[in-house]
Design a protein around this motif. Structure first.
Motif, PDB file in Angstrom:
ATOM      1  N   MET A   1       4.482  -0.157   9.395  1.00  0.00           N
ATOM      2  CA  MET A   1       5.379  -1.249   9.055  1.00  0.00           C
ATOM      3  C   MET A   1       6.433  -1.423  10.139  1.00  0.00           C
ATOM      4  N   LYS A   2       7.011  -0.277  10.556  1.00  0.00           N
ATOM      5  CA  LYS A   2       8.046  -0.325  11.584  1.00  0.00           C
ATOM      6  C   LYS A   2       7.462  -0.785  12.920  1.00  0.00           C
ATOM      7  N   ALA A   3       6.228  -0.399  13.189  1.00  0.00           N
ATOM      8  CA  ALA A   3       5.581  -0.765  14.450  1.00  0.00           C
ATOM      9  C   ALA A   3       5.300  -2.269  14.489  1.00  0.00           C
ATOM     10  N   THR A   4       4.861  -2.852  13.382  1.00  0.00           N
ATOM     11  CA  THR A   4       4.609  -4.294  13.364  1.00  0.00           C
ATOM     12  C   THR A   4       5.897  -5.092  13.510  1.00  0.00           C
ATOM     13  N   LEU A   5       6.949  -4.585  12.935  1.00  0.00           N
ATOM     14  CA  LEU A   5       8.242  -5.260  13.075  1.00  0.00           C
ATOM     15  C   LEU A   5       8.713  -5.227  14.521  1.00  0.00           C
ATOM     16  N   MET A   6       8.508  -4.092  15.179  1.00  0.00           N
ATOM     17  CA  MET A   6       8.909  -3.972  16.585  1.00  0.00           C
ATOM     18  C   MET A   6       8.055  -4.872  17.470  1.00  0.00           C
ATOM     19  N   THR A   8       6.473  -7.639  16.543  1.00  0.00           N
ATOM     20  CA  THR A   8       6.845  -9.020  16.235  1.00  0.00           C
ATOM     21  C   THR A   8       8.156  -9.406  16.926  1.00  0.00           C
TER      22      THR A   8
END
Length: 140
Positions: A1-6, A8
């Protein structure tokens, strides 16, 4: 989740930076845009309110606020000088002093005095208050 936010956030930042630094044709140079919406129209024609204001300034404000005698005139109108040969025209000195609030108030007073003198003999327009008071149910 944190990786996709970063990811994006990084992609969004790259897109914004790429769009901001893109050097293309200026809107005024874009022939397609000028065909649909020319940029000179608004400045050359002016809006309805501007035309109304310009007409009011030309037809009412300026004639009613300019002094009647030539000695106090502040506009740069051409006046023929008697001592000079005929055909020679000299211009009155233009008033380059800044417009202060007092000068504006004086002009406003002169405008209203001249407007009242102009309307002296004419019938008065009925005000909305007088029209409302003349109604049988609302009025007195």
């Amino acid at each position: 989740m944190k990786a996709t936010l970063m990811i994006t956030a990084a992609v969004s930042a790259l897109l914004l930076v790429g769009c901001a630094n893109h050097e293309g044709v200026a809107p005024s140079q874009n022939s397609s845009l000028n065909a649909v919406s020319p940029s000179t129209t608004a400045t050359s024609e002016g809006g309805s309110m501007q035309r109304s204001l310009d007409a009011w300034l030309k037809e009412e404000w300026t004639p009613l606020t300019t002094p009647a005698n030539g000695a106090n005139a502040t506009s740069a109108t051409a006046v023929s000088n008697v001592s000079e040969p005929s055909g020679t025209v000299t211009a009155q000195p233009e008033d380059n002093t800044p417009l202060t609030l007092q000068k504006y108030a004086d002009k406003w007073k002169t405008y209203h005095e001249n407007k009242e003198k102009m309307k002296e003999g004419k019938p008065k327009e009925a005000s909305h208050i007088e029209m409302m008071q003349s109604l049988p149910v609302v009025g007195k």
